[in-house]
Write an enzyme that holds these catalytic residues in place. Structure first.
Site, PDB file in Angstrom:
ATOM      1  N   LYS A  41     -17.694  -1.503   6.081  1.00 16.93           N
ATOM      2  CA  LYS A  41     -17.885  -1.877   5.114  1.00 16.93           C
ATOM      3  C   LYS A  41     -19.406  -2.440   4.638  1.00 16.93           C
ATOM      4  O   LYS A  41     -19.943  -2.637   3.925  1.00 16.93           O
ATOM      5  CB  LYS A  41     -17.245  -3.150   5.592  1.00 16.93           C
ATOM      6  CG  LYS A  41     -17.742  -5.011   4.675  1.00 16.93           C
ATOM      7  CD  LYS A  41     -17.013  -5.944   5.630  1.00 16.93           C
ATOM      8  CE  LYS A  41     -16.978  -7.076   4.504  1.00 16.93           C
ATOM      9  NZ  LYS A  41     -16.218  -8.724   4.783  1.00 16.93           N
ATOM     10  N   GLU A  83       0.647  -1.276   0.161  1.00 20.21           N
ATOM     11  CA  GLU A  83       0.115   0.130   0.045  1.00 20.21           C
ATOM     12  C   GLU A  83       1.097   1.535   0.387  1.00 20.21           C
ATOM     13  O   GLU A  83       0.075   2.249  -0.862  1.00 20.21           O
ATOM     14  CB  GLU A  83      -0.721   0.392   1.180  1.00 20.21           C
ATOM     15  CG  GLU A  83      -1.915  -1.083   0.835  1.00 20.21           C
ATOM     16  CD  GLU A  83      -1.577  -2.239   1.239  1.00 20.21           C
ATOM     17  OE1 GLU A  83      -0.512  -2.885   2.155  1.00 20.21           O
ATOM     18  OE2 GLU A  83      -2.353  -3.528   1.450  1.00 20.21           O
ATOM     19  N   MET A 127      23.990   8.849   3.155  1.00 19.00           N
ATOM     20  CA  MET A 127      23.823  10.350   3.111  1.00 19.00           C
ATOM     21  C   MET A 127      23.999  10.434   4.637  1.00 19.00           C
ATOM     22  O   MET A 127      25.154  10.933   5.096  1.00 19.00           O
ATOM     23  CB  MET A 127      22.305  10.799   2.755  1.00 19.00           C
ATOM     24  CG  MET A 127      22.175  12.854   3.307  1.00 19.00           C
ATOM     25  SD  MET A 127      23.081  13.691   3.042  1.00 19.00           S
ATOM     26  CE  MET A 127      22.416  14.047   1.442  1.00 19.00           C
ATOM     27  N   PHE A 167     -11.762  -7.114  14.041  1.00 19.62           N
ATOM     28  CA  PHE A 167      -9.696  -8.216  13.093  1.00 19.62           C
ATOM     29  C   PHE A 167      -9.859  -7.255  12.325  1.00 19.62           C
ATOM     30  O   PHE A 167     -10.329  -6.735  11.768  1.00 19.62           O
ATOM     31  CB  PHE A 167     -10.617  -9.367  12.973  1.00 19.62           C
ATOM     32  CG  PHE A 167      -9.574  -9.920  11.298  1.00 19.62           C
ATOM     33  CD1 PHE A 167      -8.089 -10.393  11.782  1.00 19.62           C
ATOM     34  CD2 PHE A 167      -9.382  -9.868  10.534  1.00 19.62           C
ATOM     35  CE1 PHE A 167      -6.899 -10.782  11.397  1.00 19.62           C
ATOM     36  CE2 PHE A 167      -8.114 -10.064   9.388  1.00 19.62           C
ATOM     37  CZ  PHE A 167      -7.458 -10.688   9.535  1.00 19.62           C
ATOM     38  N   GLN A 168      -8.598  -6.072  12.066  1.00 17.21           N
ATOM     39  CA  GLN A 168      -8.255  -5.705  10.948  1.00 17.21           C
ATOM     40  C   GLN A 168      -8.969  -4.587  11.655  1.00 17.21           C
ATOM     41  O   GLN A 168      -9.063  -3.702  10.327  1.00 17.21           O
ATOM     42  CB  GLN A 168      -8.170  -5.332  10.056  1.00 17.21           C
ATOM     43  CG  GLN A 168      -6.761  -7.199   9.297  1.00 17.21           C
ATOM     44  CD  GLN A 168      -7.017  -7.588   7.518  1.00 17.21           C
ATOM     45  OE1 GLN A 168      -8.134  -6.960   7.274  1.00 17.21           O
ATOM     46  NE2 GLN A 168      -5.831  -8.238   7.491  1.00 17.21           N
TER      47      GLN A 168
HETATM   48  C1  LIG Z   1      11.678   5.448   5.644  1.00 17.01           C
HETATM   49  C2  LIG Z   1      13.554   6.377   5.785  1.00 17.01           C
HETATM   50  N1  LIG Z   1      14.486   5.555   6.654  1.00 17.01           N
HETATM   51  C3  LIG Z   1      15.338   6.597   7.559  1.00 17.01           C
HETATM   52  C4  LIG Z   1      15.853   7.709   6.751  1.00 17.01           C
HETATM   53  C5  LIG Z   1      16.251   8.240   6.795  1.00 17.01           C
HETATM   54  N2  LIG Z   1      18.092   8.183   5.586  1.00 17.01           N
HETATM   55  C6  LIG Z   1      17.984   9.515   5.224  1.00 17.01           C
HETATM   56  S1  LIG Z   1      18.900   9.255   3.905  1.00 17.01           S
HETATM   57  C7  LIG Z   1      19.503   8.087   4.103  1.00 17.01           C
HETATM   58  C8  LIG Z   1      19.865   7.061   3.560  1.00 17.01           C
HETATM   59  C9  LIG Z   1      19.596   6.485   2.233  1.00 17.01           C
HETATM   60  O1  LIG Z   1      20.771   5.638   1.854  1.00 17.01           O
HETATM   61  P1  LIG Z   1      20.587   5.649  -0.061  1.00 17.01           P
HETATM   62  O2  LIG Z   1      19.300   5.386  -0.768  1.00 17.01           O
HETATM   63  O3  LIG Z   1      21.353   4.249  -0.153  1.00 17.01           O
HETATM   64  O4  LIG Z   1      21.007   7.124  -0.779  1.00 17.01           O
HETATM   65  P2  LIG Z   1      22.192   7.271  -0.829  1.00 17.01           P
HETATM   66  O5  LIG Z   1      22.244   8.608   0.585  1.00 17.01           O
HETATM   67  O6  LIG Z   1      23.865   6.739  -0.349  1.00 17.01           O
HETATM   68  O7  LIG Z   1      22.472   7.928  -2.070  1.00 17.01           O
HETATM   69  C10 LIG Z   1      18.762   7.535   5.447  1.00 17.01           C
HETATM   70  C11 LIG Z   1      19.123   5.557   5.903  1.00 17.01           C
HETATM   71  C12 LIG Z   1      14.766   8.334   6.249  1.00 17.01           C
HETATM   72  N3  LIG Z   1      14.949   9.890   5.287  1.00 17.01           N
HETATM   73  N4  LIG Z   1      13.800   7.858   5.508  1.00 17.01           N
END
Ligand SMILES: Cc1ncc(C[n+]2csc(CCOP(=O)(O)OP(=O)(O)O)c2C)c(N)n1
Length: 591
Positions: free
Chosen positions: A171, A59, A487, A121-122
């Site tokens: 529902k 979803e 990042m 449920f749900q």
């Molecule tokens: C759902 C979610 N979980 C954690 C984060 C924290 N976060 C921000 S950037 C990042 C790393 C992203 O890694 P990647 O997709 O490999 O991209 P890159 O920065 O290496 O280009 C994380 C864990 C987030 N923004 N969103």
């Protein structure tokens, strides 16, 4: 059964009424997954000739796809889920759409009204859960209320400041008999978005613009949502005022335009950051002084007065005092400003920004965006994005994930028109890219749509590649694969003494896990890999030639590349670094 004031109408079930209402509201596509509580709606949906249902794999994918569709078309995106876990899986996209003002309507099934509140449920109180992250939400237990509620949901989602609206339908309301009549008018007391700006405020803004010596047009996502790019260009060119476009506004003003300073903020260009910081007048158009733009608020643009135009009065003065608040639709505000400034011009009054424009042009030339090619000959991620932008061109749509790749994509591709850049700006949702690209491609089937994703992000929602392959939605995915949560790793490099706690996605792996090329193949897509700068063009060209199935390119890039410029979180924009330990020097006397 209640009476919603409608008489007559066509007899049908509540479920048929729901589908008919979606058709009347102009929906063409619904992204969703069925389940017990929403099942009655899926039966008439099966017969609908006007609605295409796209069966997603999660979803969250449905919600982001609805967002991508909405962002690419300007229409309302629709997603559908069952009660409980189906509905809670929509929470992230709803929060995302709320932060980025994306018009979507989410339809969720709810347990029968007699069971609501019994921990059935749900059962999940999705109205309660989404109250703070939706523009509005409804629970419908009376089938007679279905058409009016759907009409209101679409109206609220798409007018004023756009945003997500959730309609939770029990529902039993879907199973009951009712009559369908599409409302001819809506009565929403208390909901009257102001679109026409106040003439006095516009005149006052024009006066400040003429008086200022260092004005900047601070352009936010509102300009894109209001479809005001053309008006913006007229305003910018008639005044000569420099422009910055936020992460949400990339494409609202052509990157190639000489007045464009680029993106401001934490990873903004030196010219854009300096432009805001040293300005004496910020003309904020559909932007919200986000902390990622302002850095430390107390030291942000200390000498600037502010004209703040926004359709949402709650934004004005929220983070920064507005000297001239203007509530209104950005397109109308800009159009009125143009007229006001033309009339001033007619009386011989023009602004004098020459020294300022010259100063910023100097900063732009002195501190362009750039990057170092890795000494070992491996692939620079920035190079991949530069080539992708050059080859796929400004007519393509680019949909980013969240992380370093997102920042490189915003800097190095080159955006010339609104709608060419879609991303998760406010919430920063990893996993946004692939499903949002899918939605964008459904909305704009004749346009090339590139998902630009990190290897971390991609692993959150790549299951929607199955949806793309089976439903004939040939998106292209560029994975900027640095084998890490790049990042976060960058912050560990800079602020945690290179202690890489849990950011290595390939730790101890003897081989690439997963193998993205094989994964693409398993999903019925074409998988390509590229690890040398010499192969980048050929690989992108190959991907561009395939347009019948989705393509996934695993760009294996250098893992230590960093995003520059950078203003460290919480610090002042004055402390921007354009490379590690390198701060720009401005010649203040020039001003
Ligand atoms: C759902 C979610 N979980 C954690 C984060 C924290 N976060 C921000 S950037 C990042 C790393 C992203 O890694 P990647 O997709 O490999 O991209 P890159 O920065 O290496 O280009 C994380 C864990 C987030 N923004 N969103």
């Amino acid at each position: 059964m209640g009476d919603s004031g409608q008489t007559g109408g066509t007899p049908m079930t509540g479920a048929q009424s729901l589908i008919s209402a979606l058709e009347h509201a102009g929906a063409e596509n619904v992204f969703g997954i069925p389940g017990g509580a929403i099942l009655p709606a899926y039966d008439p949906l099966f017969d609908s000739r006007r609605l295409r249902h796209i069966l997603v794999r999660h979803e969250q994918g449905a919600g982001h796809a609805a967002q991508g569709y909405a962002a690419a078309t300007g229409k309302v995106g629709v997603c559908m889920a069952t009660s409980g876990p189906g509905a809670t899986n929509l929470v992230t996209p709803l929060a995302d759409a709320y932060m980025d003002s994306v018009p979507i309507v989410a339809i969720t099934g709810q347990v029968p009204s007699s069971a609501i509140g019994t921990d059935a449920f749900q059962e999940a109180d999705i109205r309660g859960i989404t109250m703070p992250i939706t523009k509005h939400n409804f629970l419908v237990t009376d089938p007679a209320e279905i058409p009016r509620t759907v009409a209101e949901a679409f109206y609220i989602a798409s007018t004023g400041r756009p945003g997500p609206v959730l309609v939770d339908v029990s529902k039993d309301a879907m199973q009951a008999s009712t009559t369908f009549a599409w409302p001819t008018e809506l009565n929403l007391p208390g909901y009257r978005p102001v679109t026409r700006p106040h003439a006095k405020q516009v005149r006052e803004a024009a006066r400040l613009i003429l008086e200022s010596r260092r004005p900047v047009l601070y352009v936010g996502g509102g300009v894109i949502r209001a479809a005001a790019a053309q008006e913006l260009r007229v305003l910018a060119e008639m005044t000569g005022i420099p422009v910055v476009t936020t992460l949400m506004a990339r494409g609202a003003f052509p990157d190639s335009h000489p007045q464009h300073l680029g993106m401001p903020g934490m990873h903004g260009t030196v010219a854009a950051v300096a432009g805001l910081q040293r300005s004496d007048l910020i003309i904020s158009l559909g932007a919200r002084f986000d902390d990622r733009v302002t850095g430390n608020l107390d030291s942000f643009a200390p000498n600037a007065k502010v004209i703040h135009a926004d359709i949402d009065p709650a934004e004005i003065g929220k983070n920064r005092h507005a000297d001239v608040p203007i509530v209104g639709d950005c397109r109308e505000v800009i159009a009125d400003l143009i007229v006001a400034l033309q009339s001033e011009d007619g009386q011989g009054r023009q602004g004098d920004y020459e020294a300022w424009v010259e100063f910023l042009a100097g900063v732009k030339t002195k501190y362009p965006l750039g990057y170092d090619k890795p000494a070992d000959g491996s692939l620079a991620p920035q190079y991949v994005l530069e080539r992708l932008g050059a080859i796929a061109g400004p007519e393509a749509v680019y949909v980013a994930g969240v992380g370093q790749h997102q920042m490189w994509a915003t800097h190095f591709i080159g955006y010339e028109r609104p709608g060419s850049w879609i991303n998760s700006g406010g919430l920063g949702t990893m996993g946004f890219s692939v499903p949002a690209a899918m939605g964008a491609k459904v909305g704009r089937p004749d346009t090339t749509v590139w998902s630009i994703d990190g290897d971390g992000c991609f692993q959150m929602t790549n299951q929607e590649l199955a949806t793309c392959a089976i439903e004939g939605i040939p998106i292209k995915v560029a994975i900027i694969n640095n084998e890490s949560l790049g990042m976060v790793r960058q912050w560990q490099t800079l602020f945690y003494n290179e202690r890489y706690s849990n950011t290595d996605l390939q730790r101890h792996a003897q081989r690439r896990i997963p193998d993205f090329v094989k994964l693409a193949d398993a999903y019925g897509c074409i998988g390509l890999a590229c690890e040398s700068p010499d192969d980048v063009d050929a690989t992108i060209n190959k991907a561009m030639e395939i347009d019948d199935v989705p393509v996934v390119v695993d760009f294996r890039v250098h893992r230590d590349a960093m995003v520059w410029p950078m203003v460290a979180a919480g610090t002042s924009n004055d402390d921007i670094k354009f490379a590690r330990d390198m701060a720009p020097e401005f010649e203040e006397d020039d001003l």
